[in-house]
Design an enzyme around this catalytic site. Structure first.
Site, mmCIF file in Angstrom:
data_model
loop_
_atom_site.group_PDB
_atom_site.id
_atom_site.type_symbol
_atom_site.label_atom_id
_atom_site.label_comp_id
_atom_site.label_asym_id
_atom_site.label_seq_id
_atom_site.Cartn_x
_atom_site.Cartn_y
_atom_site.Cartn_z
ATOM 1 N N LYS A 1 -13.441 1.166 -2.209
ATOM 2 C CA LYS A 1 -14.361 1.281 -1.067
ATOM 3 C C LYS A 1 -15.635 2.023 -1.467
ATOM 4 C CE LYS A 1 -11.197 1.539 2.877
ATOM 5 N NZ LYS A 1 -10.690 2.414 3.929
ATOM 6 N N HIS B 1 9.176 -26.395 -0.283
ATOM 7 C CA HIS B 1 8.397 -27.510 -0.816
ATOM 8 C C HIS B 1 7.179 -27.017 -1.581
ATOM 9 C CE1 HIS B 1 10.911 -30.101 1.681
ATOM 10 N NE2 HIS B 1 10.807 -29.130 2.567
ATOM 11 N N GLU C 1 0.823 -1.216 0.000
ATOM 12 C CA GLU C 1 0.000 0.000 0.000
ATOM 13 C C GLU C 1 0.856 1.265 0.000
ATOM 14 O OE1 GLU C 1 -2.935 0.124 3.099
ATOM 15 O OE2 GLU C 1 -4.396 -0.833 1.790
HETATM 16 O O1 LIG Z 1 -8.175 1.272 10.291
HETATM 17 P P1 LIG Z 1 -9.208 1.469 9.250
HETATM 18 O O2 LIG Z 1 -9.526 2.892 9.011
HETATM 19 O O3 LIG Z 1 -10.437 0.665 9.557
HETATM 20 O O4 LIG Z 1 -8.631 0.932 7.900
HETATM 21 C C1 LIG Z 1 -8.348 -0.403 7.643
HETATM 22 C C2 LIG Z 1 -7.679 -0.517 6.297
HETATM 23 O O5 LIG Z 1 -8.574 0.020 5.371
HETATM 24 C C3 LIG Z 1 -8.156 0.371 4.058
HETATM 25 O O6 LIG Z 1 -8.438 -0.612 3.167
HETATM 26 C C4 LIG Z 1 -6.788 0.890 3.895
HETATM 27 O O7 LIG Z 1 -6.347 0.687 2.580
HETATM 28 C C5 LIG Z 1 -5.808 0.246 4.849
HETATM 29 O O8 LIG Z 1 -4.614 0.972 4.808
HETATM 30 C C6 LIG Z 1 -6.356 0.233 6.250
HETATM 31 O O9 LIG Z 1 -5.408 -0.329 7.118
#
Ligand SMILES: O=P(O)(O)OC[C@H]1O[C@H](O)[C@H](O)[C@@H](O)[C@@H]1O
Length: 456
Positions: free
Chosen positions: A442, A328, A302
């Site tokens: 997202k 393996h 990331e």
């Molecule tokens: O900690 P949060 O805000 O719930 O995010 C959880 C994860 O969500 C996203 O997918 C980001 O790409 C990650 O970098 C992050 O760690």
């Protein structure tokens, strides 16, 4: 708080420092696939620039742009609060930790490395929930007694949907079974001001710990995100931070020769951009570092998987592997198929336990070379042999050797990788802290849930 660390006098830092051997990254060891040392020397000016940028951007403690590089200095101030909440969690038999990506990979990796999946006396069992799997969650709830279960919801943004939905299910389960006291079974770790979880913690008066706003998820294992569940499980969190402090001091110089994080970043960057090494395999020969590979994968992928200003891709594809298991499984391909690999091995000097191979006459006749050998001798021989063939096939590789596997050394390893990742990002000219492409996925998932998405 009871920790192993407090019960023994701290070993001198120098004796506990991890060692990094980069000799097989160079042409002398691996031929044309490696780097001539002169190429690293030629990057000196660029490394000094990047080092200067990092030094500037980490000024200002937790308010700095690179606040994640200051955690070893800043977090000790918050340890009393974290340890107090951890002590309350230890009153429960089971703790369900809900979080995904940066909000759980670090804690899972450290817990596996230091506790080997075992539970210390007087500590709760930890259950990590990240992926959405209704059947897994159903079975977990069927096994748990809500009277003796606490729930910790961890999300930096406070609104990640995988975390939110599973927290809502757990909260509902607690409310149905515990009534008004459900509140006393819930903990929140999130941004101090923003997000759905923060508002909820405020409105419902739930126990809550902050994640420093400028520390992104994948750099947050040394905040309450990792430290709260780890302290609840009896992990020596002060030792982790002390290890990170030792590593930060060691990685402070502007030259590759005296700053291992800068050297690692420079070697990966040069081998990628000049030798087309597009895949970086991390292969610990320590079973309990299996999940460390997952933590590394998110950190590296990331942070670095981005387009550079000229449109070329930054970053190498991080591939976690495990010795001896993947000898393996993946070794055949490593050796004979692609030429675009580089490796980092992690080895261990001192295992906590010696287990001899017990031979009788028949087994001695079958395996005469095992006479007088212990299990770690077998693993070590396999590690050396694998590293040798990988070197002979011309793949650049480095080895990080841990003197022992404890919180201090793990803290060093975490800090080393976080620093190397940020240095590498700056060498590529990209921002190692954001993840813009993930955000668009997202948004689309939410559009699907709303029934508004156009795609399939
Ligand atoms: O900690 P949060 O805000 O719930 O995010 C959880 C994860 O969500 C996203 O997918 C980001 O790409 C990650 O970098 C992050 O760690």
């Amino acid at each position: 708080m009871h920790t192993e660390h407090k019960n023994k006098s701290p070993a001198p830092l120098s004796g506990k420092a991890l060692r990094i051997d980069t000799s097989a990254m160079y042409t002398g060891a691996v031929g044309a696939g490696g780097l001539p040392r002169a190429e690293l020397d030629g990057l000196a000016g660029e490394l000094a620039r990047v080092h200067e940028l990092v030094t500037r951007r980490r000024q200002g403690g937790l308010d700095a742009e690179y606040a994640s590089l200051n955690l070893h200095e800043e977090l000790p101030k918050s340890l009393t609060a974290i340890e107090a909440e951890a002590a309350r969690l230890r009153a429960f038999a089971d703790v369900v930790v809900i979080g995904i990506g940066g909000s759980n990979l670090g804690a899972m990796a450290v817990l596996q490395a230091l506790a080997h999946g075992d539970r210390k006396p007087d500590t709760p069992r930890l259950h990590f929930l990240d992926n959405i799997d209704p059947d897994f969650l159903h079975d977990l709830l069927a096994r748990l007694d809500s009277a003796r279960t606490a729930v910790v919801a961890i999300s930096k943004s406070g609104g990640t949907v995988e975390t939110a939905v599973q927290y809502l299910v757990l909260r509902d389960w607690l409310r149905r079974t515990r009534g008004p006291s459900a509140r006393d079974h819930q903990w929140i770790v999130t941004d101090p001001q923003q997000g759905w979880l923060r508002a909820l913690a405020r409105d419902e008066g739930l126990a809550a710990l902050p994640v420093p706003p400028r520390v992104g998820g994948r750099y947050s294992v040394l905040t309450a995100v990792g430290l709260l569940p780890l302290a609840a499980a009896g992990v020596d969190i002060r030792g982790l931070l002390e290890g990170a402090t030792a590593s930060a001091a060691r990685c402070d110089a502007p030259q590759a020769g005296t700053n291992p994080a800068l050297e690692m970043a420079a070697l990966y960057f040069l081998l990628h951009t000049r030798r087309n090494k597009r895949v970086s395999v991390l292969m610990p020969y320590i079973h309990s570092l299996r999940l460390f590979g997952d933590w590394y994968r998110q950190l590296w992928a990331e942070s670095l998987g981005k387009r550079r200003a000229d449109g070329t891709p930054a970053g190498t594809l991080p591939v976690p592997a495990l010795g001896a298991v993947d000898q393996h499984s993946q070794l055949q391909m490593y050796l004979e198929s692609p030429r675009d690999l580089m490796f980092a091995f992690i080895a261990l000097d001192a295992w906590a336990h010696r287990i001899d191979v017990p031979l009788d006459d028949a087994s001695r006749a079958a395996f005469p070379f095992l006479d007088g050998r212990a299990l770690h001798d077998v693993l070590d021989a396999e590690f050396r042999a694998t590293r040798q063939v990988i070197t002979d096939y011309g793949h650049p590789n480095l080895t990080i050797t841990l003197p022992q596997l404890d919180a201090h050394v793990l803290g060093q390893l975490i800090d080393l990788y976080q620093r190397a990742t940020i240095y590498a990002g700056l060498l590529y000219g990209i921002d190692p802290l954001d993840q813009p492409a993930v955000e668009s996925g997202k948004r689309l998932a939410i559009a699907h849930l709303r029934g508004e998405a156009k795609g399939p």
